[in-house]
Write a protein that holds these residues in place. Structure first.
Motif, PDB file in Angstrom:
ATOM      1  N   GLY A  11     -11.479  -0.131  -2.804  1.00  0.00           N
ATOM      2  CA  GLY A  11     -10.466   0.805  -3.290  1.00  0.00           C
ATOM      3  C   GLY A  11     -10.684   1.157  -4.748  1.00  0.00           C
ATOM      4  N   CYS A  70      -7.898  -3.301  -4.258  1.00  0.00           N
ATOM      5  CA  CYS A  70      -7.696  -4.532  -3.486  1.00  0.00           C
ATOM      6  C   CYS A  70      -7.279  -5.708  -4.362  1.00  0.00           C
ATOM      7  CB  CYS A  70      -8.985  -4.882  -2.746  1.00  0.00           C
ATOM      8  SG  CYS A  70      -8.799  -6.369  -1.764  1.00  0.00           S
ATOM      9  N   ARG A 129       3.454  -6.263  -6.759  1.00  0.00           N
ATOM     10  CA  ARG A 129       2.043  -6.586  -6.963  1.00  0.00           C
ATOM     11  C   ARG A 129       1.913  -7.731  -7.968  1.00  0.00           C
ATOM     12  NH1 ARG A 129      -3.405  -3.725  -6.199  1.00  0.00           N
ATOM     13  NH2 ARG A 129      -4.610  -4.746  -7.780  1.00  0.00           N
ATOM     14  N   HIS A 146       6.208  -1.019  -6.561  1.00  0.00           N
ATOM     15  CA  HIS A 146       4.834  -1.490  -6.392  1.00  0.00           C
ATOM     16  C   HIS A 146       4.463  -2.456  -7.512  1.00  0.00           C
ATOM     17  CE1 HIS A 146       0.407  -1.121  -7.034  1.00  0.00           C
ATOM     18  NE2 HIS A 146       0.424  -1.405  -5.747  1.00  0.00           N
ATOM     19  N   ALA A 164      -4.482  -7.760   5.550  1.00  0.00           N
ATOM     20  CA  ALA A 164      -5.553  -7.300   4.658  1.00  0.00           C
ATOM     21  C   ALA A 164      -6.580  -8.387   4.404  1.00  0.00           C
ATOM     22  CB  ALA A 164      -4.948  -6.844   3.328  1.00  0.00           C
ATOM     23  N   HIS A 196      -3.800   1.039  -6.398  1.00  0.00           N
ATOM     24  CA  HIS A 196      -3.682   0.289  -5.138  1.00  0.00           C
ATOM     25  C   HIS A 196      -4.968  -0.442  -4.771  1.00  0.00           C
ATOM     26  CE1 HIS A 196       0.322   1.524  -3.774  1.00  0.00           C
ATOM     27  NE2 HIS A 196       0.063   2.686  -4.371  1.00  0.00           N
ATOM     28  N   SER A 228       0.817  -1.227   0.000  1.00  0.00           N
ATOM     29  CA  SER A 228       0.000   0.000   0.000  1.00  0.00           C
ATOM     30  C   SER A 228       0.845   1.269   0.000  1.00  0.00           C
ATOM     31  CB  SER A 228      -0.882   0.046   1.246  1.00  0.00           C
ATOM     32  OG  SER A 228      -1.845  -0.945   1.172  1.00  0.00           O
ATOM     33  N   LEU A 286      -5.250   3.829   2.627  1.00  0.00           N
ATOM     34  CA  LEU A 286      -4.052   3.914   3.466  1.00  0.00           C
ATOM     35  C   LEU A 286      -3.036   4.939   2.946  1.00  0.00           C
ATOM     36  CD1 LEU A 286      -3.760   0.099   3.801  1.00  0.00           C
ATOM     37  CD2 LEU A 286      -3.626   1.591   5.793  1.00  0.00           C
ATOM     38  N   ARG A 299      -1.844   8.137   1.991  1.00  0.00           N
ATOM     39  CA  ARG A 299      -1.660   8.893   0.751  1.00  0.00           C
ATOM     40  C   ARG A 299      -1.069  10.267   1.069  1.00  0.00           C
ATOM     41  NH1 ARG A 299      -3.878   4.563  -0.575  1.00  0.00           N
ATOM     42  NH2 ARG A 299      -4.947   4.282  -2.560  1.00  0.00           N
TER      43      ARG A 299
HETATM   44  C1  HEM Z   1     -13.889  -7.722   2.621  1.00  0.00           C
HETATM   45  C2  HEM Z   1     -12.655  -7.872   2.387  1.00  0.00           C
HETATM   46  C3  HEM Z   1     -11.727  -6.817   1.895  1.00  0.00           C
HETATM   47  C4  HEM Z   1     -11.900  -5.464   1.808  1.00  0.00           C
HETATM   48  C5  HEM Z   1     -13.136  -4.630   2.191  1.00  0.00           C
HETATM   49  C6  HEM Z   1     -10.677  -4.914   1.265  1.00  0.00           C
HETATM   50  C7  HEM Z   1     -10.495  -3.586   0.963  1.00  0.00           C
HETATM   51  C8  HEM Z   1      -9.339  -3.066   0.402  1.00  0.00           C
HETATM   52  C9  HEM Z   1      -9.193  -1.678   0.017  1.00  0.00           C
HETATM   53  C10 HEM Z   1     -10.226  -0.589   0.187  1.00  0.00           C
HETATM   54  C11 HEM Z   1      -7.936  -1.542  -0.473  1.00  0.00           C
HETATM   55  C12 HEM Z   1      -7.310  -0.255  -0.999  1.00  0.00           C
HETATM   56  C13 HEM Z   1      -6.639   0.490   0.112  1.00  0.00           C
HETATM   57  C14 HEM Z   1      -6.061   1.797  -0.343  1.00  0.00           C
HETATM   58  O1  HEM Z   1      -6.402   2.302  -1.408  1.00  0.00           O
HETATM   59  O2  HEM Z   1      -5.215   2.338   0.378  1.00  0.00           O
HETATM   60  C15 HEM Z   1      -7.297  -2.844  -0.407  1.00  0.00           C
HETATM   61  C16 HEM Z   1      -5.996  -3.100  -0.794  1.00  0.00           C
HETATM   62  C17 HEM Z   1      -5.385  -4.326  -0.626  1.00  0.00           C
HETATM   63  N1  HEM Z   1      -5.996  -5.518  -0.274  1.00  0.00           N
HETATM   64 FE1  HEM Z   1      -7.935  -5.758   0.276  1.00  0.00          FE
HETATM   65  N2  HEM Z   1      -9.790  -5.931   1.058  1.00  0.00           N
HETATM   66  C18 HEM Z   1     -10.385  -7.115   1.434  1.00  0.00           C
HETATM   67  C19 HEM Z   1      -9.836  -8.392   1.358  1.00  0.00           C
HETATM   68  C20 HEM Z   1      -8.558  -8.665   0.966  1.00  0.00           C
HETATM   69  C21 HEM Z   1      -8.004  -9.994   0.841  1.00  0.00           C
HETATM   70  C22 HEM Z   1      -8.759 -11.293   1.066  1.00  0.00           C
HETATM   71  C23 HEM Z   1      -6.698  -9.832   0.484  1.00  0.00           C
HETATM   72  C24 HEM Z   1      -5.673 -10.893   0.153  1.00  0.00           C
HETATM   73  C25 HEM Z   1      -5.102 -11.676   0.845  1.00  0.00           C
HETATM   74  C26 HEM Z   1      -6.435  -8.406   0.359  1.00  0.00           C
HETATM   75  C27 HEM Z   1      -5.232  -7.840   0.035  1.00  0.00           C
HETATM   76  C28 HEM Z   1      -5.044  -6.506  -0.251  1.00  0.00           C
HETATM   77  C29 HEM Z   1      -3.748  -5.945  -0.603  1.00  0.00           C
HETATM   78  C30 HEM Z   1      -2.430  -6.702  -0.694  1.00  0.00           C
HETATM   79  C31 HEM Z   1      -3.970  -4.567  -0.855  1.00  0.00           C
HETATM   80  C32 HEM Z   1      -2.937  -3.527  -1.294  1.00  0.00           C
HETATM   81  C33 HEM Z   1      -2.898  -3.443  -2.787  1.00  0.00           C
HETATM   82  C34 HEM Z   1      -1.945  -2.404  -3.321  1.00  0.00           C
HETATM   83  O3  HEM Z   1      -1.558  -1.480  -2.606  1.00  0.00           O
HETATM   84  O4  HEM Z   1      -1.557  -2.548  -4.498  1.00  0.00           O
HETATM   85  N3  HEM Z   1      -7.594  -7.732   0.652  1.00  0.00           N
HETATM   86  N4  HEM Z   1      -8.185  -3.769   0.120  1.00  0.00           N
END
Ligand code: HEM
Length: 325
Positions: A258, A264, A17, A13, A153, A262, A6, A204, A206
């Motif tokens: 998101g 999800c 990713r 990144h 996450a 970045h 993030s 997260l 920014r």
């Molecule tokens: C209900 C479940 C989930 C919600 C509501 C959620 C929500 C989000 C959101 C809103 C972001 C963007 C954050 C930002 O812009 O700063 C994000 C990023 C991310 N999520 Fe999820 N997430 C969920 C489940 C998961 C799962 C199951 C995984 C994997 C194991 C995961 C891995 C990630 C990762 C690694 C990022 C960072 C991506 C990046 O920065 O390129 N998330 N998530």
């Protein structure tokens, strides 16, 4: 923690990713459907055997066990990690010793990596370890950070989504009936839960890259920016009757997972787990209701997560809650 996905900019990144993304494409995730159904059924049996069932225990076990399968290593200590996440993102970060909480999460990641190095397999964690050990595409700190972030996450977010969605359906019996009658609505319903009760309240870390004006405010370059996702998801200029749960709602797009670079990585997995777990628990226990009065429901004091502290339920209906009415 300063190296989690993030917080990174391209090209770091993009490189990291890409390494993780292969495991989370909708096609790869669809292979986990049967395993997820089995995990949900086993945990429904367990829930049914509890004297004082707390739906959050069920909701936490699902992502922990599914992620454990994808990583190729059981996440036995996931409840400690859920507790550490609570401390790490506590609204009063100073008193909760957030730094120590982040270190606890990273340490768990390190332990899993040590275990996996001695027993590699055909799984995501082995792929990431090979990217480190074989091809040098990750540093050791990056490997730990990537794993720690995926654990953070992937666990508590999905747990909270399942819990909040079940509470929303208990609050809205008409919508609960509709979902039971029309199971094909599950994907749409999950999208609506993500909008209305999504698990991440904000994006997260920014920072404005240049001086800019946004929503009538001036932001100098370098200013920290909080993108309030759940607020945006209830913006009346975008969503009709935004506070209403409507599982037949079709668009417009929300930001519960998101947006942009970045967004999800685990979106397909989170949806799969929620689409199976939420209808299944209500189908298994059609008389389920809250075991405590509605106004005793509380949320964690977290600036990042919309997390129920507990969700005590009466699986077969009709005790405390009814007596108090
Ligand atoms: C209900 C479940 C989930 C919600 C509501 C959620 C929500 C989000 C959101 C809103 C972001 C963007 C954050 C930002 O812009 O700063 C994000 C990023 C991310 N999520 Fe999820 N997430 C969920 C489940 C998961 C799962 C199951 C995984 C994997 C194991 C995961 C891995 C990630 C990762 C690694 C990022 C960072 C991506 C990046 O920065 O390129 N998330 N998530």
């Amino acid at each position: 923690m300063s190296r989690i996905l993030s917080t990174l900019d391209p090209p770091d990144h993009t490189r990291q990713r890409k390494l993780a993304m292969g495991a989370f494409t909708p096609r790869r995730i669809s292979h986990w459907r049967e395993a997820t159904e089995d995990i949900v059924n086993t945990n429904l049996d367990l829930l049914g055997s509890q004297e004082k069932p707390d739906l959050m225990d069920f909701a936490g076990a699902i992502p922990a066990q599914v992620l454990g399968k994808i990583f190729g290593i059981p996440l036995g200590r996931y409840n400690d990690i859920i507790d550490a996440i609570d401390r790490a993102f506590h609204s009063d970060a100073a008193s909760s010793n957030a730094k120590k909480a982040f270190e606890d999460i990273a340490q768990y990641g390190r332990e899993l990596i040590v275990e996996k190095r001695s027993a590699p397999g055909d799984d995501l964690l082995t792929t990431l370890i090979e990217a480190r050990d074989g091809n040098d595409r990750l540093t050791e700190d990056e490997l730990v950070a990537l794993l720690a972030q995926m654990i953070m996450a992937g666990l508590d977010t999905t747990r909270n989504l399942i819990g909040s969605a079940v509470l929303s359906l208990l609050d809205n019996p008409g919508q609960r009936r509709l979902l039971a009658e029309r199971p094909e609505l599950a994907p749409q319903a999950v999208d609506e839960f993500l909008r209305l009760e999504g698990a991440l309240t904000m994006g997260l870390f920014r920072f404005a890259k240049e001086d800019l004006e946004f929503g009538g405010a001036s932001l100098p370059a370098g200013a920290p920016v909080i993108a309030a996702l759940l607020s945006a998801n209830r913006d009346p200029r975008r969503f009709e009757d935004p506070d209403r749960l409507d599982i037949t709602r079709q668009g417009p797009r929300h930001v519960g997972l998101g947006h942009g670079l970045h967004n999800c990585i685990g979106a397909a997995l989170a949806k799969l787990e929620a689409e199976i777990a939420i209808p299944s628990v209500l189908n298994r226990f059609p008389e389920m209701e809250l075991a405590i009065p509605r106004d005793e429901i509380t949320y964690s004091e977290s600036y990042l997560l919309r997390a129920l502290t507990e969700l005590p339920v009466d699986l077969h209906g009709g005790t405390v809650h009814r007596r108090e009415r």
